[in-house]
Design a protein around this motif. Structure first.
Motif, PDB file in Angstrom:
ATOM      1  N   GLU A 296     -39.999  10.570 -23.777  1.00 12.14           N
ATOM      2  CA  GLU A 296     -40.145  11.221 -22.479  1.00 12.14           C
ATOM      3  C   GLU A 296     -41.622  11.445 -22.174  1.00 12.14           C
TER       4      GLU A 296
ATOM      5  N   HIS B 162     -44.098  13.409 -21.246  1.00 12.24           N
ATOM      6  CA  HIS B 162     -44.324  14.848 -21.081  1.00 12.24           C
ATOM      7  C   HIS B 162     -45.736  15.167 -20.606  1.00 12.24           C
ATOM      8  N   SER B 163     -46.687  14.249 -20.852  1.00  7.09           N
ATOM      9  CA  SER B 163     -48.096  14.522 -20.540  1.00  7.09           C
ATOM     10  C   SER B 163     -48.805  13.243 -20.134  1.00  7.09           C
TER      11      SER B 163
ATOM     12  N   PRO C  86     -49.825  18.388 -18.439  1.00  8.84           N
ATOM     13  CA  PRO C  86     -48.382  18.148 -18.299  1.00  8.84           C
ATOM     14  C   PRO C  86     -48.094  17.195 -17.143  1.00  8.84           C
ATOM     15  N   THR C  87     -47.125  16.324 -17.338  1.00  9.79           N
ATOM     16  CA  THR C  87     -46.785  15.347 -16.306  1.00  9.79           C
ATOM     17  C   THR C  87     -46.463  16.022 -14.973  1.00  9.79           C
TER      18      THR C  87
END
Length: 231
Positions: free
Chosen positions: A47, A49-50, A109-110
């Motif tokens: 995933e 996430h960043s 963070p994304t």
């Protein structure tokens, strides 16, 4: 984030033209992470996430194909934006990023990606230029893989690395990070045996110099002729 780390980020081309108050907000959302050698910053299909900017060190980005072949997509240098899955409409990382040497990254963070793009047009333009450059690089490599023999592909790959990461050395222009023959094979759609045979011949001819995870370009003119099919 230390004042030195903030100063390094602020001096990077990605943040050129971004005003001071906006920089403060961008940097306030970041965290600093440190990784040892051969550590995964993120993994393919994990995933997203960043997203990240490399402050120090060097990374290798690889992708595993459906048939299990590993391909080196690119190398990440200090100042590069990477892991920008949201920029290409993905919720997972399309590849794996691994450190080649000890490295330091700034991570956001994304979820902050749309906010940072909206916050300042200069940052958005710089990020778009980064994405565009990567797409152009990918297109160039696809054309090379489809149309060029392996010697030309290897020559092109080494010339690009020297242009982006070269420094003067005793044996010519040295690629300034550890680079194995396996890396070259995975960059050029070749095999370790083929790359070793070609690089050994080029070493005998004085075109390149090699060593353990080290490559230097001694005769760039000849290598350029090989890249253009005239060697």
């Amino acid at each position: 984030m230390t004042p030195i780390e903030r100063a390094r980020l602020a001096a990077m081309p990605l943040f050129a033209g971004v005003e001071g108050p906006t920089l403060n907000e961008i940097f306030a959302a970041a965290r600093i992470a440190r990784f040892g050698r051969d550590a995964a910053v993120f993994a393919q299909e994990e995933e997203a996430h960043s997203f990240f900017v490399l402050l120090e060190g060097r990374l290798r980005v690889t992708r595993l194909t459906p048939d299990g072949q590993q391909v080196v997509v690119r190398f990440v240098s200090a100042g590069d934006l990477f892991g920008i899955a949201p920029a290409v409409g993905r919720t997972s990382y399309p590849a794996t990023a691994t450190t080649i040497v000890e490295s330091v990254v700034a991570a956001w963070p994304t979820a902050a990606w749309p906010r940072l793009l909206a916050l300042n047009p200069a940052f958005a333009a710089n990020a778009l230029q980064t994405v565009g450059g990567r797409l152009q690089d990918a297109h160039t490599r696809v054309v090379e893989l489809a149309t060029e023999p392996v010697e030309q592909r290897i020559a092109h790959a080494l010339l690009r690395l020297a242009e982006r990461s070269g420094r003067p050395g005793a044996d010519g222009v040295e690629i300034d990070f550890p680079l194995s023959r396996q890396d070259v094979a995975e960059m050029t759609g070749s095999t370790l045996h083929t790359v070793s045979r070609i690089l050994s011949a080029w070493e005998r001819d004085g075109i390149v110099a090699g060593g353990r995870r080290r490559i230097a370009l001694r005769d760039r003119e000849t290598l350029a002729r090989i890249a253009e099919g005239a060697g």
